[in-house]
Design a protein around this motif. Sequence first.
Motif, mmCIF file in Angstrom:
data_model
loop_
_atom_site.group_PDB
_atom_site.id
_atom_site.type_symbol
_atom_site.label_atom_id
_atom_site.label_comp_id
_atom_site.label_asym_id
_atom_site.label_seq_id
_atom_site.Cartn_x
_atom_site.Cartn_y
_atom_site.Cartn_z
ATOM 1 N N VAL A 116 0.829 -1.199 0.000
ATOM 2 C CA VAL A 116 0.000 0.000 0.000
ATOM 3 C C VAL A 116 0.865 1.251 0.000
ATOM 4 O O VAL A 116 2.037 1.234 0.383
ATOM 5 C CB VAL A 116 -0.941 0.041 1.233
ATOM 6 N N THR A 178 -13.568 1.477 -3.413
ATOM 7 C CA THR A 178 -13.258 2.233 -2.198
ATOM 8 C C THR A 178 -13.983 1.619 -1.009
ATOM 9 O O THR A 178 -15.168 1.285 -1.086
ATOM 10 C CB THR A 178 -13.658 3.713 -2.346
ATOM 11 N N ILE A 192 -9.761 3.232 2.151
ATOM 12 C CA ILE A 192 -8.858 2.258 1.519
ATOM 13 C C ILE A 192 -9.342 2.182 0.084
ATOM 14 O O ILE A 192 -10.508 1.859 -0.161
ATOM 15 C CB ILE A 192 -8.943 0.886 2.200
ATOM 16 N N HIS A 193 -8.498 2.512 -0.870
ATOM 17 C CA HIS A 193 -9.000 2.669 -2.237
ATOM 18 C C HIS A 193 -7.943 2.313 -3.278
ATOM 19 O O HIS A 193 -6.750 2.203 -2.974
ATOM 20 C CB HIS A 193 -9.493 4.103 -2.452
ATOM 21 N N GLY A 194 -8.413 2.170 -4.508
ATOM 22 C CA GLY A 194 -7.506 1.947 -5.625
ATOM 23 C C GLY A 194 -6.796 3.238 -6.009
ATOM 24 O O GLY A 194 -7.009 4.293 -5.402
ATOM 25 N N ARG A 211 -3.834 3.608 -0.122
ATOM 26 C CA ARG A 211 -4.054 3.342 -1.543
ATOM 27 C C ARG A 211 -3.431 2.016 -1.950
ATOM 28 O O ARG A 211 -2.374 1.617 -1.450
ATOM 29 C CB ARG A 211 -3.521 4.481 -2.409
ATOM 30 N N MET A 212 -4.120 1.335 -2.881
ATOM 31 C CA MET A 212 -3.702 0.010 -3.323
ATOM 32 C C MET A 212 -3.730 -0.069 -4.846
ATOM 33 O O MET A 212 -4.447 0.688 -5.511
ATOM 34 C CB MET A 212 -4.652 -1.053 -2.755
ATOM 35 N N ASN A 214 -5.046 -1.267 -8.234
ATOM 36 C CA ASN A 214 -6.455 -1.546 -8.538
ATOM 37 C C ASN A 214 -6.775 -3.040 -8.511
ATOM 38 O O ASN A 214 -7.817 -3.453 -8.000
ATOM 39 C CB ASN A 214 -6.834 -0.954 -9.892
ATOM 40 N N ILE A 217 -7.120 -3.964 -4.788
ATOM 41 C CA ILE A 217 -8.310 -3.483 -4.077
ATOM 42 C C ILE A 217 -9.557 -4.208 -4.578
ATOM 43 O O ILE A 217 -10.476 -4.489 -3.807
ATOM 44 C CB ILE A 217 -8.475 -1.946 -4.190
ATOM 45 N N TYR A 221 -11.811 -6.049 -1.962
ATOM 46 C CA TYR A 221 -13.196 -5.550 -1.881
ATOM 47 C C TYR A 221 -14.206 -6.694 -1.926
ATOM 48 O O TYR A 221 -15.202 -6.682 -1.204
ATOM 49 C CB TYR A 221 -13.406 -4.603 -3.056
#
Length: 235
Positions: A116, A178, A192-194, A211-212, A214, A217, A221
Amino acid sequence: MLSRRSFTMSSLSLLAPGLAGCGGGGSIVALPEIAAPRGPSLTRTLARPNYAQVYVEYPGERFAVPAIDYQSIEPRYLRQTVEFRRPEPPGSIVVDPGSYHLYFVESQGVATRYGVGVGREGFGWTGQAKINMKRDWPDWVPPQEMIERDPQIRAQLEPTSRGPGVRGGPKSPLGARTLYLFGEGRDLGYRIHGTTEPYTVGTNVSSGCIRMINQDIIHLYARVALGTPVTVLPA
């Protein structure tokens, strides 16, 4: 004296629901300080997926999720199954900013670990929260203080259902998915999101959001339920 990594509840200053401080700057949120035990340090890798299959263009999405050059990212920040030496129960999330890792606890002693990006200097935080909302390709609506701090953001904004922002899609700083963090019954303003910048994993880059990549995430998710507890450890 309070620092941005150690807060008291009396200094709590929460963002309005839906206003994420991710991307360039934002309000700092006070969270209850958490104590030891410290985060997992030298965890042993148990398994790795086939990265040539994991980090390809992601199928079936409303917007394109491009393949990434995973060989350009340090291997320790790529998804893998590892030993997990903390007491959090299965289904929990633990973020260790010091090592730039997020752990999803699979079972006792085992977690999936993702690389991350975390808060840059002055925007780090420590505390406990829960995921009370999830969104697929969400709009990004920056808080006014972020826009004032970085006027160049204003040129990117367009009307959304929640005010001026960037509509969900390939240009949104929130990426493909997200997870919204709540505490004390309120939106903390952290996510916590792409990201549109996958090569920033392993760096201090955000305004406190996690952030991760895509592809990662999206993987996380699909496995996270509402109410999932999240612990962010001291850096």
